[in-house]
Design a protein around this motif. Structure first.
Motif, PDB file in Angstrom:
ATOM      1  N   ILE A 141      19.564 -39.941  11.870  1.00 32.80           N
ATOM      2  CA  ILE A 141      19.725 -39.065  10.709  1.00 32.80           C
ATOM      3  C   ILE A 141      18.542 -39.280   9.762  1.00 32.80           C
ATOM      4  O   ILE A 141      18.211 -40.426   9.427  1.00 32.80           O
ATOM      5  N   LEU A 142      17.923 -38.202   9.330  1.00 30.55           N
ATOM      6  CA  LEU A 142      16.887 -38.283   8.309  1.00 30.55           C
ATOM      7  C   LEU A 142      17.417 -37.746   6.988  1.00 30.55           C
ATOM      8  O   LEU A 142      18.077 -36.701   6.953  1.00 30.55           O
ATOM      9  N   GLN A 143      17.155 -38.467   5.913  1.00 31.40           N
ATOM     10  CA  GLN A 143      17.442 -37.999   4.569  1.00 31.40           C
ATOM     11  C   GLN A 143      16.252 -38.359   3.671  1.00 31.40           C
ATOM     12  O   GLN A 143      15.290 -38.975   4.126  1.00 31.40           O
ATOM     13  N   THR A 144      16.318 -37.950   2.414  1.00 36.42           N
ATOM     14  CA  THR A 144      15.165 -38.161   1.545  1.00 36.42           C
ATOM     15  C   THR A 144      15.589 -38.316   0.089  1.00 36.42           C
ATOM     16  O   THR A 144      16.647 -37.827  -0.317  1.00 36.42           O
ATOM     17  N   PHE A 145      14.745 -38.986  -0.677  1.00 30.80           N
ATOM     18  CA  PHE A 145      14.920 -39.051  -2.126  1.00 30.80           C
ATOM     19  C   PHE A 145      14.159 -37.924  -2.830  1.00 30.80           C
ATOM     20  O   PHE A 145      14.178 -37.831  -4.053  1.00 30.80           O
ATOM     21  N   SER A 146      13.496 -37.056  -2.072  1.00 33.98           N
ATOM     22  CA  SER A 146      12.618 -36.048  -2.670  1.00 33.98           C
ATOM     23  C   SER A 146      13.353 -34.844  -3.233  1.00 33.98           C
ATOM     24  O   SER A 146      12.826 -34.162  -4.117  1.00 33.98           O
ATOM     25  N   LYS A 147      14.543 -34.546  -2.741  1.00 32.38           N
ATOM     26  CA  LYS A 147      15.212 -33.292  -3.088  1.00 32.38           C
ATOM     27  C   LYS A 147      16.250 -33.508  -4.199  1.00 32.38           C
ATOM     28  O   LYS A 147      15.940 -33.419  -5.363  1.00 32.38           O
ATOM     29  N   ALA A 148      17.490 -33.820  -3.812  1.00 27.96           N
ATOM     30  CA  ALA A 148      18.544 -33.962  -4.818  1.00 27.96           C
ATOM     31  C   ALA A 148      18.251 -35.072  -5.822  1.00 27.96           C
ATOM     32  O   ALA A 148      18.617 -34.972  -6.993  1.00 27.96           O
ATOM     33  N   TRP A 149      17.595 -36.123  -5.368  1.00 30.16           N
ATOM     34  CA  TRP A 149      17.306 -37.254  -6.249  1.00 30.16           C
ATOM     35  C   TRP A 149      16.147 -36.969  -7.201  1.00 30.16           C
ATOM     36  O   TRP A 149      15.921 -37.723  -8.149  1.00 30.16           O
ATOM     37  N   GLY A 150      15.380 -35.923  -6.921  1.00 28.10           N
ATOM     38  CA  GLY A 150      14.286 -35.554  -7.804  1.00 28.10           C
ATOM     39  C   GLY A 150      13.136 -36.544  -7.814  1.00 28.10           C
ATOM     40  O   GLY A 150      12.461 -36.712  -8.830  1.00 28.10           O
ATOM     41  N   LEU A 151      12.875 -37.195  -6.676  1.00 29.36           N
ATOM     42  CA  LEU A 151      11.850 -38.233  -6.613  1.00 29.36           C
ATOM     43  C   LEU A 151      10.751 -37.886  -5.612  1.00 29.36           C
ATOM     44  O   LEU A 151      10.206 -38.765  -4.938  1.00 29.36           O
ATOM     45  N   ALA A 152      10.397 -36.611  -5.532  1.00 27.30           N
ATOM     46  CA  ALA A 152       9.383 -36.183  -4.569  1.00 27.30           C
ATOM     47  C   ALA A 152       8.061 -36.922  -4.771  1.00 27.30           C
ATOM     48  O   ALA A 152       7.344 -37.201  -3.815  1.00 27.30           O
TER      49      ALA A 152
END
Length: 354
Positions: free
Chosen positions: A204-215
């Motif tokens: 599974i890939l997830q990111t802090f760039s989107k919902a977390w606003g940390l792009a």
């Protein structure tokens, strides 16, 4: 039947990873003279940055594990999800021999990372209903197919891919299925995180760039069984996530309430924006979205795109991609930004209708 060792590149299986100073000694000490750092300090005095960061980001993983309901051993952290994509390809695909499968329309970095590594790419378009073309995928799989990338919620369509169909792939494919959930925080559907120990070939890939606003921080997450994660850690650069980035990510995790507030606002704005855009005659369709963007199909994508650009509003023209004909991908902005967008499109309508 899937066996991780059967698809791992032999040179990776036998690789002795670089052993950094911070991995050789993991305890506490008063004086560190082992890593050739600048003992005096650094050019930035507001933070302690003259020491190398934790190469395995254990404090971040510990806090993250509690909100994701996995163990730290199930987590890989990297320089954006792109690093995880690249590492997975390098770990399991032999250059000039193996191939991956991508499912257009989809995120473009899967193909780019494969081509950089001299890995062939087989593209099997989604079906007309924007779900997996399972028969097409199964027909494309051969003995050298090592990875299948499934983006859900899909970028650029915004739709959810059927979990039942993904599970069919996991059960039948003797390679790795990478499920990219970059936008899952905006979705009503559940993440497949709870299934990482059920399926040995699931990543599974997830990111802090989107919902977390940390792009701007560039922190991506990969989740899988501990054996597969250990392989990814074996390949990554020794200090792939910087100290300041780790500190700020820890602060972000402590502020998850703010994240949930932002998600709620964006989901409400998504509904409002879709409703407003439906009123324009040149908008043919707006695809159902579970992400923080919408794909708007119009009769005049290039003209509308150019008009918005000329008024300093940037959207993404996706009209040349399969199943996205006439489509502009529009990120959900702030309430004021969305209002300005609709006002500009109203002006465009008056010009375009003449």
């Amino acid at each position: 039947m899937f066996n991780l060792k059967n698809i791992l590149r032999p040179n990776i299986a036998s690789l002795t990873p670089y052993s950094s100073a911070r991995e050789d000694f993991k305890g506490e000490a008063d004086i560190f003279l082992d890593a050739n750092e600048n003992a005096i300090g650094s050019a930035i005095t507001t933070h302690v940055l003259n020491r190398y960061p934790d190469p395995l980001q254990l404090k971040v993983k510990d806090k993250l594990s509690k909100i994701k309901n996995v163990t730290p051993a199930n987590i890989f952290l990297g320089n954006g999800s792109d690093e995880a994509i690249d590492i997975l390809i390098r770990a399991f695909c032999n250059p000039g021999k193996d191939n991956i499968i991508v499912l257009p329309p989809t995120y473009g970095m899967y193909e780019v990372a494969a081509k950089i590594n001299d890995i062939a790419v087989k593209a099997i378009n989604l079906a007309d209903d924007l779900q997996l073309n399972l028969s097409g995928i199964n027909a494309a799989i051969d003995s050298n197919t090592k990875l299948i990338f499934v983006c859900t919620p899909n970028n650029p369509t915004g739709g959810i891919i059927s979990k039942t169909d993904i599970e069919k792939l996991l059960n039948s494919f003797n390679g790795i299925v990478v499920v990219d959930e970059a936008y899952i925080d905006f979705a009503d559907a559940e993440s497949m995180l709870k299934d990482i120990n059920k399926y040995p070939n699931l990543v599974i890939l997830q990111t802090f760039s989107k919902a977390w606003g940390l792009a701007g921080l560039r922190v991506g997450m990969a989740f899988s069984n501990a054996e597969l994660i250990s392989i990814m850690n074996k390949i990554k650069a020794p200090y792939n996530v910087g100290e300041l980035v780790q500190q700020l990510t820890l602060k972000a995790i402590e502020n998850i309430g703010k994240v949930n507030e932002m998600i709620d606002v964006l989901k409400k704005e998504r509904v409002i924006l879709i409703d407003k855009l439906k009123g324009f005659s040149f908008v043919k369709d707006i695809l159902p979205s579970q992400a923080n963007f919408i794909l708007v199909k119009t009769t005049c994508p290039t003209e509308l795109y150019d008009f918005l650009i000329s008024n300093n509003v940037v959207v993404r023209n996706r009209s040349t991609l399969p199943l996205c004909e006439g489509g502009l991908r529009i990120t959900i902005g702030t309430p004021d930004e969305n209002k300005k967008l609709v006002e500009l499109i109203q002006i465009f309508k008056e010009i375009y209708s003449k």
